[in-house]
Every structure is written in C-alpha cells, then in structure tokens.
Design a protein around this motif. Structure first.
Motif, PDB file in Angstrom:
ATOM      1  N   ASN A  78      51.842  38.503  39.012  1.00  0.00           N
ATOM      2  CA  ASN A  78      53.033  39.109  37.576  1.00  0.00           C
ATOM      3  C   ASN A  78      51.161  40.251  37.195  1.00  0.00           C
ATOM      4  O   ASN A  78      51.779  41.542  36.539  1.00  0.00           O
ATOM      5  N   ARG A  79      50.050  39.843  37.043  1.00  0.00           N
ATOM      6  CA  ARG A  79      49.201  40.841  36.793  1.00  0.00           C
ATOM      7  C   ARG A  79      47.789  40.577  37.944  1.00  0.00           C
ATOM      8  O   ARG A  79      47.798  39.326  38.677  1.00  0.00           O
ATOM      9  N   LEU A  80      47.084  41.784  37.950  1.00  0.00           N
ATOM     10  CA  LEU A  80      46.185  41.919  39.224  1.00  0.00           C
ATOM     11  C   LEU A  80      45.068  42.127  38.710  1.00  0.00           C
ATOM     12  O   LEU A  80      45.062  43.822  38.005  1.00  0.00           O
ATOM     13  N   VAL A  81      44.081  41.067  38.280  1.00  0.00           N
ATOM     14  CA  VAL A  81      42.991  41.994  38.095  1.00  0.00           C
ATOM     15  C   VAL A  81      41.533  42.399  38.810  1.00  0.00           C
ATOM     16  O   VAL A  81      41.417  42.020  40.384  1.00  0.00           O
ATOM     17  N   LEU A  82      41.448  43.890  39.596  1.00  0.00           N
ATOM     18  CA  LEU A  82      40.455  44.135  40.141  1.00  0.00           C
ATOM     19  C   LEU A  82      39.175  44.692  39.284  1.00  0.00           C
ATOM     20  O   LEU A  82      39.243  45.737  38.623  1.00  0.00           O
ATOM     21  N   PRO A  83      37.765  44.256  39.033  1.00  0.00           N
ATOM     22  CA  PRO A  83      36.576  44.739  39.054  1.00  0.00           C
ATOM     23  C   PRO A  83      36.451  45.850  39.588  1.00  0.00           C
ATOM     24  O   PRO A  83      36.880  46.140  41.234  1.00  0.00           O
ATOM     25  N   ILE A 128      42.905  37.490  40.786  1.00  0.00           N
ATOM     26  CA  ILE A 128      41.503  38.113  40.649  1.00  0.00           C
ATOM     27  C   ILE A 128      41.470  38.266  42.204  1.00  0.00           C
ATOM     28  O   ILE A 128      41.319  37.226  43.013  1.00  0.00           O
ATOM     29  N   ILE A 129      40.722  39.697  41.824  1.00  0.00           N
ATOM     30  CA  ILE A 129      40.299  39.757  43.429  1.00  0.00           C
ATOM     31  C   ILE A 129      38.769  40.437  43.982  1.00  0.00           C
ATOM     32  O   ILE A 129      38.552  41.450  42.863  1.00  0.00           O
ATOM     33  N   LEU A 130      38.017  39.709  44.372  1.00  0.00           N
ATOM     34  CA  LEU A 130      36.430  40.124  44.078  1.00  0.00           C
ATOM     35  C   LEU A 130      35.924  40.612  45.324  1.00  0.00           C
ATOM     36  O   LEU A 130      36.692  39.776  46.393  1.00  0.00           O
ATOM     37  N   THR A 131      34.784  41.032  45.171  1.00  0.00           N
ATOM     38  CA  THR A 131      34.625  41.644  47.100  1.00  0.00           C
ATOM     39  C   THR A 131      33.848  40.684  47.351  1.00  0.00           C
ATOM     40  O   THR A 131      33.859  40.967  48.659  1.00  0.00           O
ATOM     41  N   ASP A 132      32.807  40.092  47.139  1.00  0.00           N
ATOM     42  CA  ASP A 132      31.634  38.712  46.966  1.00  0.00           C
ATOM     43  C   ASP A 132      32.443  38.042  46.537  1.00  0.00           C
ATOM     44  O   ASP A 132      33.019  37.456  45.611  1.00  0.00           O
ATOM     45  N   LYS A 133      31.881  36.956  47.062  1.00  0.00           N
ATOM     46  CA  LYS A 133      32.052  35.198  46.824  1.00  0.00           C
ATOM     47  C   LYS A 133      31.176  35.383  45.084  1.00  0.00           C
ATOM     48  O   LYS A 133      29.677  35.539  45.344  1.00  0.00           O
ATOM     49  N   ASN A 134      31.907  35.054  43.958  1.00  0.00           N
ATOM     50  CA  ASN A 134      31.955  34.581  42.888  1.00  0.00           C
ATOM     51  C   ASN A 134      31.713  33.093  42.224  1.00  0.00           C
ATOM     52  O   ASN A 134      32.972  33.180  42.170  1.00  0.00           O
ATOM     53  N   GLU A 135      30.919  32.240  42.393  1.00  0.00           N
ATOM     54  CA  GLU A 135      31.272  30.865  42.512  1.00  0.00           C
ATOM     55  C   GLU A 135      31.821  30.375  41.401  1.00  0.00           C
ATOM     56  O   GLU A 135      32.956  29.961  40.457  1.00  0.00           O
ATOM     57  N   ASN A 136      30.926  30.873  39.601  1.00  0.00           N
ATOM     58  CA  ASN A 136      31.410  31.482  38.674  1.00  0.00           C
ATOM     59  C   ASN A 136      32.894  31.373  38.104  1.00  0.00           C
ATOM     60  O   ASN A 136      33.390  30.446  37.551  1.00  0.00           O
ATOM     61  N   VAL A 137      33.445  32.781  38.740  1.00  0.00           N
ATOM     62  CA  VAL A 137      35.190  33.370  38.588  1.00  0.00           C
ATOM     63  C   VAL A 137      35.841  32.167  39.583  1.00  0.00           C
ATOM     64  O   VAL A 137      36.878  31.814  38.707  1.00  0.00           O
ATOM     65  N   TYR A 138      35.403  31.910  40.796  1.00  0.00           N
ATOM     66  CA  TYR A 138      36.005  30.900  41.429  1.00  0.00           C
ATOM     67  C   TYR A 138      36.364  29.807  40.639  1.00  0.00           C
ATOM     68  O   TYR A 138      37.367  28.919  40.271  1.00  0.00           O
ATOM     69  N   LEU A 139      34.654  28.898  39.873  1.00  0.00           N
ATOM     70  CA  LEU A 139      35.414  27.749  39.300  1.00  0.00           C
ATOM     71  C   LEU A 139      36.224  27.577  38.178  1.00  0.00           C
ATOM     72  O   LEU A 139      37.204  27.152  37.574  1.00  0.00           O
ATOM     73  N   SER A 140      35.783  28.776  37.701  1.00  0.00           N
ATOM     74  CA  SER A 140      37.319  28.807  35.830  1.00  0.00           C
ATOM     75  C   SER A 140      37.600  29.209  36.625  1.00  0.00           C
ATOM     76  O   SER A 140      39.077  28.939  35.729  1.00  0.00           O
ATOM     77  N   SER A 141      38.614  30.154  37.499  1.00  0.00           N
ATOM     78  CA  SER A 141      39.540  30.234  37.546  1.00  0.00           C
ATOM     79  C   SER A 141      40.379  29.320  37.862  1.00  0.00           C
ATOM     80  O   SER A 141      42.240  28.753  37.374  1.00  0.00           O
ATOM     81  N   ARG A 142      39.651  27.903  38.755  1.00  0.00           N
ATOM     82  CA  ARG A 142      40.719  26.898  39.083  1.00  0.00           C
ATOM     83  C   ARG A 142      41.235  26.012  37.319  1.00  0.00           C
ATOM     84  O   ARG A 142      41.989  25.602  37.261  1.00  0.00           O
ATOM     85  N   ASN A 143      40.392  26.065  36.841  1.00  0.00           N
ATOM     86  CA  ASN A 143      40.385  25.557  35.312  1.00  0.00           C
ATOM     87  C   ASN A 143      41.454  26.106  33.968  1.00  0.00           C
ATOM     88  O   ASN A 143      41.954  25.661  33.176  1.00  0.00           O
TER      89      ASN A 143
END
Length: 64
Positions: free
Chosen positions: A47-52, A11-26
């Motif tokens: 295998n998969r690329l997620v781009l908002p 998942i590639i994000l433009t700015d730091k999103n703490e919620n997405v970062y912490l959720s992806s660690r789980n």
C-alpha cells in the motif's frame, strides 16, 4: 475482493542496513528489503512504498 486485505508498507534500501531491518520486523505490516531483492509481487501488493534518496538514484541509474 479486497476484503480483509492487510495494509503493507515496503521499504527498499540500496545496501544492507541491520538497524532498519531489525526495526521493521517489530512493526506489523512493514517489510524491508534490499534493492537487488525487489520483486513484482511485493511492489504490486504494498500500500505504501518507502524509498530513500540513494535508492531512487540507484533505481534511475540501473533502470533508466
């Protein structure tokens, strides 16, 4: 050999999103990074690329 290759979603994000970062660690096999931290190794091994949509616009602006 492609045996035992782990499934990997990036998942590639433009700015730091703490919620997405912490959720992806789980979630096993998911990694969230900021746009300025992308690297060829991660892009080729996922295998998969997620781009908002805002990330796609920023990529077009910077690399087009």
């Amino acid at each position: 050999m492609q045996r035992y290759k782990k499934q990997f979603t990036l998942i590639i994000l433009t700015d730091k999103n703490e919620n997405v970062y912490l959720s992806s660690r789980n979630i096993e096999g998911v990694k969230a990074i900021q746009l300025n931290m992308i690297n060829v190794f991660d892009l080729l091994n996922c295998n998969r690329l997620v781009l908002p949509l805002d990330t796609v616009k920023k990529l077009e602006e910077v690399y087009a």
